[in-house]
Design a protein around this motif. Structure first.
Motif, short mmCIF file in Angstrom:
data_model
loop_
_atom_site.label_atom_id
_atom_site.label_comp_id
_atom_site.label_asym_id
_atom_site.label_seq_id
_atom_site.Cartn_x
_atom_site.Cartn_y
_atom_site.Cartn_z
N MET A 66 47.66 -61.88 -28.67
CA MET A 66 48.74 -62.21 -27.76
C MET A 66 48.33 -62.01 -26.30
O MET A 66 48.42 -62.92 -25.48
CB MET A 66 49.96 -61.37 -28.08
CG MET A 66 51.16 -61.65 -27.21
SD MET A 66 52.59 -60.73 -27.80
CE MET A 66 53.73 -61.00 -26.47
N THR A 67 47.87 -60.81 -25.96
CA THR A 67 47.44 -60.51 -24.59
C THR A 67 46.20 -59.63 -24.63
O THR A 67 45.91 -58.96 -25.64
CB THR A 67 48.53 -59.79 -23.78
OG1 THR A 67 48.96 -58.62 -24.50
CG2 THR A 67 49.72 -60.69 -23.54
N LEU A 68 45.49 -59.61 -23.50
CA LEU A 68 44.27 -58.81 -23.37
C LEU A 68 44.13 -58.39 -21.92
O LEU A 68 44.31 -59.21 -21.01
CB LEU A 68 43.07 -59.63 -23.84
CG LEU A 68 41.67 -59.02 -23.75
CD1 LEU A 68 40.79 -59.59 -24.86
CD2 LEU A 68 41.03 -59.30 -22.41
N ILE A 69 43.86 -57.10 -21.69
CA ILE A 69 43.72 -56.56 -20.34
C ILE A 69 42.43 -55.76 -20.26
O ILE A 69 42.13 -54.96 -21.15
CB ILE A 69 44.90 -55.65 -19.97
CG1 ILE A 69 46.22 -56.40 -20.04
CG2 ILE A 69 44.72 -55.06 -18.58
CD1 ILE A 69 47.43 -55.52 -19.85
N ALA A 70 41.64 -55.99 -19.20
CA ALA A 70 40.44 -55.19 -18.98
C ALA A 70 40.83 -53.76 -18.62
O ALA A 70 41.61 -53.53 -17.71
CB ALA A 70 39.58 -55.81 -17.88
N GLY A 71 40.31 -52.80 -19.37
CA GLY A 71 40.60 -51.40 -19.10
C GLY A 71 41.88 -50.94 -19.78
O GLY A 71 42.43 -51.59 -20.67
N LEU A 72 42.39 -49.81 -19.31
CA LEU A 72 43.63 -49.26 -19.83
C LEU A 72 44.82 -49.88 -19.11
O LEU A 72 44.68 -50.49 -18.05
CB LEU A 72 43.64 -47.73 -19.65
CG LEU A 72 42.50 -46.97 -20.32
CD1 LEU A 72 42.60 -45.48 -19.98
CD2 LEU A 72 42.54 -47.16 -21.85
#
Length: 411
Positions: free
Chosen positions: A174-180
Motif C-alpha cells: 500500500m505505502t512505503l517510506i524511507a526510514g522510520l
C-alpha cells in the motif's frame, strides 16, 4: 655484415621476450569490474560438473547473488555492486531500463525516486520489476500490516528483511517510506508566488501566493494549503481573497479512508464575507488509482458559520447552520513534466446562509527543474443565494479568478 648478423638476433630476442611478457600478463592479471559490464555467464562462477553427464546449475536470482546489481534479459549483462557505493539503491524496470539513486517513498501507486542522472522521478509501481536497497524502510500492506526493514523486489514479491524475512506480493503493498515514520522524511511542501505590476494611466498591483504542506505516514495523511489573491488599482483595493484548507485522513484499506477532520476558512470582504468557517468529517473512497490518474471522493456532515463584513439593521451580523459537504479530488499526469489537478467541493446548507456553496480549483503544474515549477491556477466560487453588498445590491453568484506563479517544492 658481422655487425648486421649480431644485431638481428638481439632484436628478435627482445621481440620474443616482449610478446611472451604481454601474453603472461594478460593470462594471469585480474580484471577490474568496478566500471565495466560483463556477460552474466562470465561473472557468476559455478563449480565444474563432477561428471560429464552432470549439468551446471546457474542461479540468476539477484537476491541469491549479492554481488550482482542487475541483469538485462536481452543482453544478459550485469554491473557489479562495487561501482554503486554502499548507500545507493537501484531499480530495474520492466522495460529493461536500469536506474541508480535513492528510493524516497511510494504513494498512490507511484514511487518517488531520486535518480543520480535524471533527478527526481515518479515511477509507476506496476512498471518496476526489481529493487535492491540497503536502506531501512517502513512499509504497509493493504491488510494493515506495518513492517520496518530493508527491501528487495523480484518476481512480483517484495521481501522485507529485519530479524526475519517477510514476503509481500507486489500488488499487496500500500505505502512505503524511507526510514522510520518520524522526522522530515514524512513531510513535503510547496510555496508558490506570483505578481503583476503596471503603472502609467492605471497603477495596478496584483499578487498571489499559495503554500501547501502535507504529512504522509503508512496509515494516515494530513494536507494543508493556504491561498491568497490581493489586488489594488489606483490605490483602491479590487481583490482580497483568502482560503485555508486542512484535512486529516486515516486509511482503512488501500481505497477506503475516514476523514475525522475537514476544515476550511474563507475570507473575501469585498463579497461581504468577513469569515466563513466550515468544520466537518466524512468517509472517503479512492475510485481510480492506476499511476496515471487518481480520483477520490469524500462525503459527510459539517457545521457552517459565516460572519458578514457589513450588515444593516434588518440583517444578522452572522449565520450558522448544519450542512452536508461533498469533495471530489482528481489528479492526472498529462505529460512527464505537466500535472493537472482538480479540486471541487459543494456544501448544501440553508438558503439563508447561501443555499448551495460551490468552489473549484483547477491547477496546471509545469515542472521546470527538480524543485522549481510554473503554476497556472483557475478558481471558481459560486453562492446560490448571495448576500447584498454595501450599497444594498445583490452580489453576483459566480466569481472567477486566475493566478500565475513560480513554485518551490521541498521534502
Amino acid at each position: 655484415m658481422n655487425s648486421f648478423n649480431i644485431i638481428t638476433p638481439t632484436k628478435l630476442t627482445v621481440i620474443v621476450i616482449s610478446i611472451a611478457f604481454s601474453f603472461l600478463s594478460t593470462l594471469f592479471s585480474v580484471p577490474s569490474f568496478a566500471a565495466q559490464e560483463i556477460i552474466l555467464g562470465d561473472y557468476i562462477k559455478t563449480p565444474a560438473p563432477t561428471s560429464p553427464d552432470e549439468s551446471t546449475s546457474v542461479s540468476t536470482n539477484i537476491t541469491e547473488n549479492n554481488d550482482a546489481v542487475t541483469t538485462t534479459e536481452n543482453s544478459q549483462e550485469v554491473i557489479l555492486a562495487d561501482s554503486l557505493g554502499v548507500d545507493e539503491d537501484w531499480l530495474w524496470l520492466k522495460s529493461g531500463e536500469f536506474l541508480i539513486g535513492n528510493i524516497e517513498d511510494l504513494y498512490d501507486e507511484k514511487m518517488a525516486f531520486d535518480s543520480d542522472d535524471l533527478g527526481d522521478l515518479k515511477i509507476k509501481w506496476k512498471d518496476i520489476s526489481r529493487i535492491n536497497s540497503r536502506q531501512l524502510f517502513t512499509v504497509r500492506t493493504i491488510d494493515g500490516k506495518i513492517i520496518t526493514g530493508t527491501i528487495a523486489l523480484e518476481d512480483g514479491i517484495l521481501i522485507v528483511s529485519n530479524n526475519r524475512l517477510h514476503k509481500i506480493p507486489q500488488d499487496d503493498l500500500m505505502t512505503l517510506i524511507a526510514g522510520l515514520e518520524s522526522g522530515a522524511n514524512i513531510w513535503e511542501g510547496k510555496v508558490t508566488f506570483g505578481a503583476n505590476l503596471s503603472s502609467g494611466n492605471t497603477n495596478k498591483l496584483e499578487y498571489n501566493t499559495n503554500a501547501e504542506l502535507s504529512r504522509h505516514t503508512t496509515a494516515s495523511r494530513i494536507k494543508t494549503s493556504y491561498t491568497a489573491i490581493i489586488g489594488e488599482t489606483n490605490n483602491v483595493q479590487t481583490d482580497e481573497n483568502h482560503r485555508f484548507l486542512a484535512t486529516y485522513d486515516v486509511y482503512s484499506d488501500k481505497d477506503l479512508f475516514f476523514r475525522p477532520l475537514d476544515f476550511s476558512f474563507y475570507r473575501d470582504p469585498l463579497q461581504n464575507i468577513n469569515s466563513r468557517i466550515n468544520v466537518g468529517m466524512g468517509i472517503g473512497y479512492q475510485f481510480i488509482d492506476d499511476g496515471d490518474q487518481e480520483l477520490e471522493m469524500n462525503l459527510g456532515p459539517s457545521f457552517l458559520y459565516t460572519k458578514y463584513e457589513y450588515t444593516d439593521a434588518q440583517l444578522n451580523s452572522s449565520d450558522e447552520s448544519l450542512a452536508v459537504s461533498l469533495t471530489v479530488d482528481y489528479e492526472r499526469e498529462i505529460h512527464d513534466q505537466i500535472d493537472f489537478e482538480l479540486s471541487y467541493k459543494i456544501t448544501a446548507t440553508e438558503s439563508e446562509t447561501g443555499g448551495y456553496l460551490q468552489n473549484a480549483k483547477l491547477n496546471f503544474d509545469i515542472e521546470l527543474t527538480d524543485v522549481l515549477d510554473f503554476d497556472i491556477s483557475f478558481f471558481w466560487d459560486r453562492v446560490n443565494n448571495p448576500q447584498l453588498d454595501i450599497d444594498g445590491i445583490q452580489l453576483e453568484k459566480n466569481d472567477f479568478r486566475i493566478a500565475f506563479g513560480l513554485g518551490v517544492s521541498f521534502n
